[in-house]
Design an enzyme around this catalytic site. Sequence first.
Site, PDB file in Angstrom:
ATOM      1  N   GLU A 191       0.826  -1.207   0.000  1.00 28.42           N
ATOM      2  CA  GLU A 191       0.000   0.000   0.000  1.00 28.42           C
ATOM      3  C   GLU A 191       0.868   1.267   0.000  1.00 28.42           C
ATOM      4  O   GLU A 191       0.556   2.241  -0.690  1.00 28.42           O
ATOM      5  CB  GLU A 191      -0.939  -0.020   1.206  1.00 28.42           C
ATOM      6  CG  GLU A 191      -2.015  -1.095   1.071  1.00 28.42           C
ATOM      7  CD  GLU A 191      -2.921  -1.187   2.270  1.00 28.42           C
ATOM      8  OE1 GLU A 191      -4.158  -1.099   2.094  1.00 28.42           O
ATOM      9  OE2 GLU A 191      -2.408  -1.363   3.399  1.00 28.42           O
ATOM     10  N   GLU A 203      -4.729  -9.865   3.176  1.00 29.21           N
ATOM     11  CA  GLU A 203      -5.594  -9.663   4.343  1.00 29.21           C
ATOM     12  C   GLU A 203      -6.740 -10.664   4.441  1.00 29.21           C
ATOM     13  O   GLU A 203      -7.261 -10.912   5.540  1.00 29.21           O
ATOM     14  CB  GLU A 203      -6.147  -8.228   4.340  1.00 29.21           C
ATOM     15  CG  GLU A 203      -5.138  -7.156   4.667  1.00 29.21           C
ATOM     16  CD  GLU A 203      -4.290  -6.729   3.470  1.00 29.21           C
ATOM     17  OE1 GLU A 203      -3.441  -5.825   3.629  1.00 29.21           O
ATOM     18  OE2 GLU A 203      -4.464  -7.302   2.367  1.00 29.21           O
TER      19      GLU A 203
END
Length: 267
Positions: A121, A141
Amino acid sequence: MTPNEIDQYLASDFDGFKVELHTDQERGDIILGRPPYNVIAMSQREDLRQVFEALDAHPDVRVIVLRAEGQHFSSGGDIRGFLEASPEHVSKLAWNVAAAERCSKPVIVANRGYTFGVGFELSLACDFRIASETARYALPEQNLGQIPGSGGSARLQKMIGITRTKHMVMRAKRVSGAQALDWGFVTECVPDTELESATDALVEELRRFSPLAQRTAKKLINDNEDSPLKVAIEMEGHCYSRLRSSADFKEGVEAFHAKRPAVFRGE
């Protein structure tokens, strides 16, 4: 902060990373320093935001570089930290990760090995991603019963589309550096031994251009991400018009006609 205060701050001992200033090369490097996996702690994200902002304000830095020690860029965040963090802290994660995107100066990230979770990210928020052939990108995730929470899926979808984003997010799939280049979310993919030299070359390339034109281009492109075409063209025209009166544009035109390298001062 004054320039001296910025220098003193950047010389601080940071948890999990360090800062190197190379003012002779007009660059500032943020180096993740918790090898072998460079796990990013919750508190580290706020520190990274503040360092990006300090480098953006540094008068002798033209280009910011984010890189890491060891064979992996980052395997992601400290999982236990998510359970211990307050809701208020968690709500700021995306803002902190977006610091590179908000910088007015160009930001390069050099990725090798694991570039997972928040490491990915952070990289997506940078302007230029240079990948080693060893790089492996992932948003894992789903394995924790979660989704990316700091802009990962949102930025990725803008870059590679809904189908490939679902492949990476909903299946927690890893993508190689070569595949990332083919899909369009990295700028270059180079042999592992050439990652540093490719990063250095891009820094030198970006330094040749007008700082004012670079800042204008970055903000314009970022602001136009969600704009209708007509609005984007209108904004581009206004920015073009403003740059026409700049000293850098005058210098660029004169240097072109004189067949000499331009000397830009960001004015």
